[in-house]
Design a protein around this motif. Structure first.
Motif, PDB file in Angstrom:
ATOM      1  N   GLU A 452       0.829  -1.211   0.000  1.00  0.00           N
ATOM      2  CA  GLU A 452       0.000   0.000   0.000  1.00  0.00           C
ATOM      3  C   GLU A 452       0.862   1.260   0.000  1.00  0.00           C
ATOM      4  N   ALA A 453       1.925   1.267   0.818  1.00  0.00           N
ATOM      5  CA  ALA A 453       2.783   2.448   0.904  1.00  0.00           C
ATOM      6  C   ALA A 453       3.475   2.733  -0.423  1.00  0.00           C
ATOM      7  N   LEU A 454       3.998   1.701  -1.085  1.00  0.00           N
ATOM      8  CA  LEU A 454       4.672   1.900  -2.371  1.00  0.00           C
ATOM      9  C   LEU A 454       3.674   2.262  -3.472  1.00  0.00           C
ATOM     10  N   THR A 455       2.476   1.656  -3.414  1.00  0.00           N
ATOM     11  CA  THR A 455       1.443   1.999  -4.394  1.00  0.00           C
ATOM     12  C   THR A 455       1.046   3.459  -4.274  1.00  0.00           C
ATOM     13  N   ASN A 456       0.935   3.969  -3.062  1.00  0.00           N
ATOM     14  CA  ASN A 456       0.622   5.385  -2.864  1.00  0.00           C
ATOM     15  C   ASN A 456       1.688   6.279  -3.473  1.00  0.00           C
ATOM     16  N   VAL A 457       2.941   5.894  -3.350  1.00  0.00           N
ATOM     17  CA  VAL A 457       4.021   6.672  -3.962  1.00  0.00           C
ATOM     18  C   VAL A 457       3.848   6.711  -5.474  1.00  0.00           C
ATOM     19  N   ALA A 458       3.565   5.530  -6.057  1.00  0.00           N
ATOM     20  CA  ALA A 458       3.404   5.466  -7.516  1.00  0.00           C
ATOM     21  C   ALA A 458       2.221   6.285  -7.993  1.00  0.00           C
ATOM     22  N   LYS A 459       1.124   6.279  -7.227  1.00  0.00           N
ATOM     23  CA  LYS A 459      -0.110   6.949  -7.657  1.00  0.00           C
ATOM     24  C   LYS A 459      -0.095   8.449  -7.419  1.00  0.00           C
ATOM     25  N   HIS A 460       0.526   8.882  -6.326  1.00  0.00           N
ATOM     26  CA  HIS A 460       0.315  10.265  -5.902  1.00  0.00           C
ATOM     27  C   HIS A 460       1.574  11.114  -5.778  1.00  0.00           C
ATOM     28  N   ALA A 461       2.744  10.499  -5.604  1.00  0.00           N
ATOM     29  CA  ALA A 461       3.899  11.296  -5.187  1.00  0.00           C
ATOM     30  C   ALA A 461       4.639  11.974  -6.330  1.00  0.00           C
ATOM     31  N   ASP A 462       4.640  11.362  -7.531  1.00  0.00           N
ATOM     32  CA  ASP A 462       5.455  11.876  -8.640  1.00  0.00           C
ATOM     33  C   ASP A 462       6.905  11.999  -8.178  1.00  0.00           C
ATOM     34  N   ALA A 463       7.409  10.948  -7.529  1.00  0.00           N
ATOM     35  CA  ALA A 463       8.739  10.978  -6.927  1.00  0.00           C
ATOM     36  C   ALA A 463       9.792  10.458  -7.889  1.00  0.00           C
ATOM     37  N   THR A 464      11.038  10.833  -7.621  1.00  0.00           N
ATOM     38  CA  THR A 464      12.163  10.307  -8.394  1.00  0.00           C
ATOM     39  C   THR A 464      13.069   9.417  -7.559  1.00  0.00           C
ATOM     40  N   ASP A 465      12.868   9.432  -6.231  1.00  0.00           N
ATOM     41  CA  ASP A 465      13.700   8.626  -5.349  1.00  0.00           C
ATOM     42  C   ASP A 465      12.838   8.091  -4.208  1.00  0.00           C
ATOM     43  N   ILE A 466      12.942   6.791  -3.941  1.00  0.00           N
ATOM     44  CA  ILE A 466      12.149   6.157  -2.884  1.00  0.00           C
ATOM     45  C   ILE A 466      13.083   5.315  -2.030  1.00  0.00           C
ATOM     46  N   GLU A 467      12.877   5.371  -0.724  1.00  0.00           N
ATOM     47  CA  GLU A 467      13.683   4.571   0.206  1.00  0.00           C
ATOM     48  C   GLU A 467      12.759   3.812   1.142  1.00  0.00           C
ATOM     49  N   LEU A 468      13.034   2.519   1.295  1.00  0.00           N
ATOM     50  CA  LEU A 468      12.271   1.680   2.210  1.00  0.00           C
ATOM     51  C   LEU A 468      13.244   1.094   3.227  1.00  0.00           C
ATOM     52  N   GLU A 469      12.913   1.275   4.500  1.00  0.00           N
ATOM     53  CA  GLU A 469      13.748   0.738   5.574  1.00  0.00           C
ATOM     54  C   GLU A 469      12.874  -0.085   6.515  1.00  0.00           C
ATOM     55  N   LEU A 470      13.303  -1.332   6.776  1.00  0.00           N
ATOM     56  CA  LEU A 470      12.587  -2.220   7.684  1.00  0.00           C
ATOM     57  C   LEU A 470      13.546  -2.643   8.783  1.00  0.00           C
ATOM     58  N   ALA A 471      13.184  -2.327  10.016  1.00  0.00           N
ATOM     59  CA  ALA A 471      14.031  -2.660  11.171  1.00  0.00           C
ATOM     60  C   ALA A 471      13.248  -3.524  12.140  1.00  0.00           C
ATOM     61  N   ALA A 472      13.951  -4.458  12.800  1.00  0.00           N
ATOM     62  CA  ALA A 472      13.312  -5.343  13.784  1.00  0.00           C
ATOM     63  C   ALA A 472      14.297  -5.635  14.906  1.00  0.00           C
ATOM     64  N   ASP A 473      13.798  -5.587  16.142  1.00  0.00           N
ATOM     65  CA  ASP A 473      14.600  -5.945  17.304  1.00  0.00           C
ATOM     66  C   ASP A 473      13.658  -6.448  18.395  1.00  0.00           C
ATOM     67  N   HIS A 474      14.148  -6.560  19.642  1.00  0.00           N
ATOM     68  CA  HIS A 474      13.324  -7.095  20.706  1.00  0.00           C
ATOM     69  C   HIS A 474      12.154  -6.181  21.052  1.00  0.00           C
ATOM     70  N   VAL A 475      12.240  -4.915  20.652  1.00  0.00           N
ATOM     71  CA  VAL A 475      11.156  -3.959  20.943  1.00  0.00           C
ATOM     72  C   VAL A 475       9.999  -4.134  19.962  1.00  0.00           C
TER      73      VAL A 475
END
Length: 534
Positions: A452-475
């Motif tokens: 959904e987040a990436l689709t929103n970028v494609a549909k609405h942002a008109d962006a030239t650069d996209i960054e996705l960061e996924l982090a996981a720890d004990h929290v």
């Protein structure tokens, strides 16, 4: 002495008409272009029987009405005033249902007379003759207003029947010629796509070749490739009078049957082109991957639909090749991971282990130097921690090759799937033991959120650069998607738009949070989605 032959007295009357019939035959057969041929047939028929007005009605594939109406004799301004051309009612319809020659002295007095629209010139004398292609009735010749007489004669009827027979043979030849040309265009289009695939052209360029070939094949004004997504359709490639590449907000449309059920369609009017269109599925291994459609102002025939279906069944080589390339890359990646895993285990871990043993042996000799001994002990602990991390990495590499793919691999799959509709492939970063921390309950929500987040970028942002960061720890788990697009205008209400409510609900259902921020309307957008681990 013998008297004159019976036909001699009439020879002078028939010869000019026979000459004109031969001239008409030569005129009709002088070209193989079907559209121009129909116009020449009408013109020749009017000259042959001295008719003021003439027309040729082409019967549609259902055999119930007229698909085309080619006329001669009416000034353009009169045609414009009349408006809609005949569809096959009244006496014209009678010739469709009963394809037999009709000759009338006054058209308006016939029981089937339908009447004329406003502005139509008066018509009285009428001669109608069917045009046959073997057993098939292709259409009818209609002649009205005999010059210099109140009605058409038996002789006129005989001449027009003869011309109709010649016209039928000429139309059959023109159809064969047209079919041969279409097959040649079909072969050329397929050849171009296959050559582009084998030459290693980028997938997007190959797709544009596919739509251009389809448009040229069917003399269409536009063509496009559609792929289905959650909130509508994606236009993967287009040409001519067709929607631009990108998101198309259509959730209910006839061509969805092509995408969902693999059904080829012929439409009189469709929402994508806004005009007559035909649609065909492109399948790989029995699965519909995209739908190809073409549109133009004139309706398509069943034969043309079949041509598009055949074209679609051949150009699927582009998608098959893409899948094969992806599989080769995947196998290559698996081989690289196995090699890296072996190198880490057989070389790096063994060296670290040997270094740790050496440090422990040195530590035992330094009992009189407690500060040095303590420092060596910390170094040995660091080495043990590094060995554990390397072993966890080796396990992750091996797990990603298994049938049950980890969350990290599934996130990358979603990113790769959407890369074609994004301006560029997103930069992806992982932090922490993703596959260990992210459990099934969280992953079932996380993957749709990434999509959904990436689709929103494609549909609405008109962006030239996209960054996705996924982090996981004990929290917990934290997803961050940032772009440099148009952003959100200050004060704009986004509480229910862009599918953001759905992202917020998924986070709150897991006891997490969701936030979207933007420094300004032209300074990008940042989406942060976080939930407790589990």
């Amino acid at each position: 002495m013998s008297g004159p032959r019976p036909d001699a007295a009439h020879g002078g009357d028939l010869d000019p008409r026979l000459t004109r019939l031969l001239e008409a035959v030569l005129t009709v057969a002088s070209d193989l272009e079907l559209e121009s041929m129909l116009g020449r047939i009408v013109h020749a028929a009017c000259d042959l029987v001295d008719a003021r007005f003439g027309a040729l009605g082409v019967i549609d594939e259902d055999g119930t009405s007229l698909a085309a109406f080619v006329h001669h004799g009416m000034p353009p301004e009169v045609v414009n005033d009349i408006g809609h051309l005949p569809e096959g009612h009244g006496v014209l319809g009678l010739l469709i249902t009963r394809p037999e020659t009709i000759r009338l002295e006054d058209l308006s007095e016939h029981p089937e007379a339908y009447g004329f629209p406003s502005g139509h010139p008066p018509m009285h004398s009428f001669l109608g003759v069917p045009i046959r292609l073997g057993a098939e009735v292709y259409g009818n010749l209609y002649l009205t207003e005999k010059r210099g007489a109140s009605a058409f004669s038996d002789e006129d009827e005989g001449l027009l029947v003869g011309l109709a027979a010649v016209a039928g043979a000429a139309i059959a030849n023109a159809r064969l010629y047209e079919d041969a040309r279409r097959r040649e265009r079909w072969r050329e289009a397929i050849g171009e796509v296959a050559a582009a695939v084998l030459d290693g052209e980028p997938p997007q360029r190959v797709r544009r070749r596919v739509v251009s070939g389809a448009a040229e094949l069917l003399d269409a004004h536009g063509a496009c490739l559609l792929e289905q997504h959650d909130e509508g359709l994606w236009v993967l490639a287009s040409t001519g009078k067709a929607p631009e590449e990108g998101f198309l907000e259509l959730t209910e449309a006839p061509m969805l049957r092509t995408l969902e059920q693999g059904e080829a369609l012929r439409l009189d009017h469709g929402p994508v082109f806004g005009r007559p269109a035909v649609w065909a599925p492109i399948k790989v291994a029995g699965e519909v991957v995209v739908a190809i459609g073409v549109g133009r102002d004139e309706p398509f025939t069943t034969t043309e639909l079949e041509a598009l279906v055949s074209f679609a069944s051949q150009v699927n080589v582009a998608w098959s090749f893409e899948r094969a390339q992806a599989q080769v890359q995947h196998l290559s990646l698996i081989a690289d991971r196995e090699r890296i895993g072996r190198d880490l285990h057989d070389t790096v871990i063994q060296r670290l282990f040997a270094t740790g043993l050496s440090l422990q042996a040195t530590q035992r000799r330094l009992d009189d130097r407690p500060e040095v001994s303590e420092r060596l002990e910390r170094a040995v602990d660091d080495i043990d921690s590094t060995v554990r991390e390397i072993r966890a990495t080796i396990f992750a590499l091996q797990s990603s090759n298994a049938t049950e793919r980890g969350v990290r691999a599934q996130v990358l799959d979603v990113v790769e799937e959407l890369s074609d509709v994004l301006p560029r492939a997103p930069r992806v970063r992982f932090d922490g033991p993703i596959d260990t921390v992210v459990g099934l309950e969280v992953s079932e929500q996380l993957l749709p959120v990434v999509r959904e987040a990436l689709t929103n970028v494609a549909k609405h942002a008109d962006a030239t650069d996209i960054e996705l960061e996924l982090a996981a720890d004990h929290v917990g788990v934290r997803l961050r998607v940032a772009d440099d697009g148009r952003g959100i205008a200050p004060g704009a209400d986004i509480s229910g738009g862009f599918g953001l409510a759905n992202l917020r609900e998924r986070a709150e259902n897991l006891g997490g949070s969701f936030a979207v921020s933007s420094p300004g309307s032209d300074r990008g957008t940042v989406v942060v989605w976080s939930v407790p681990g589990g």
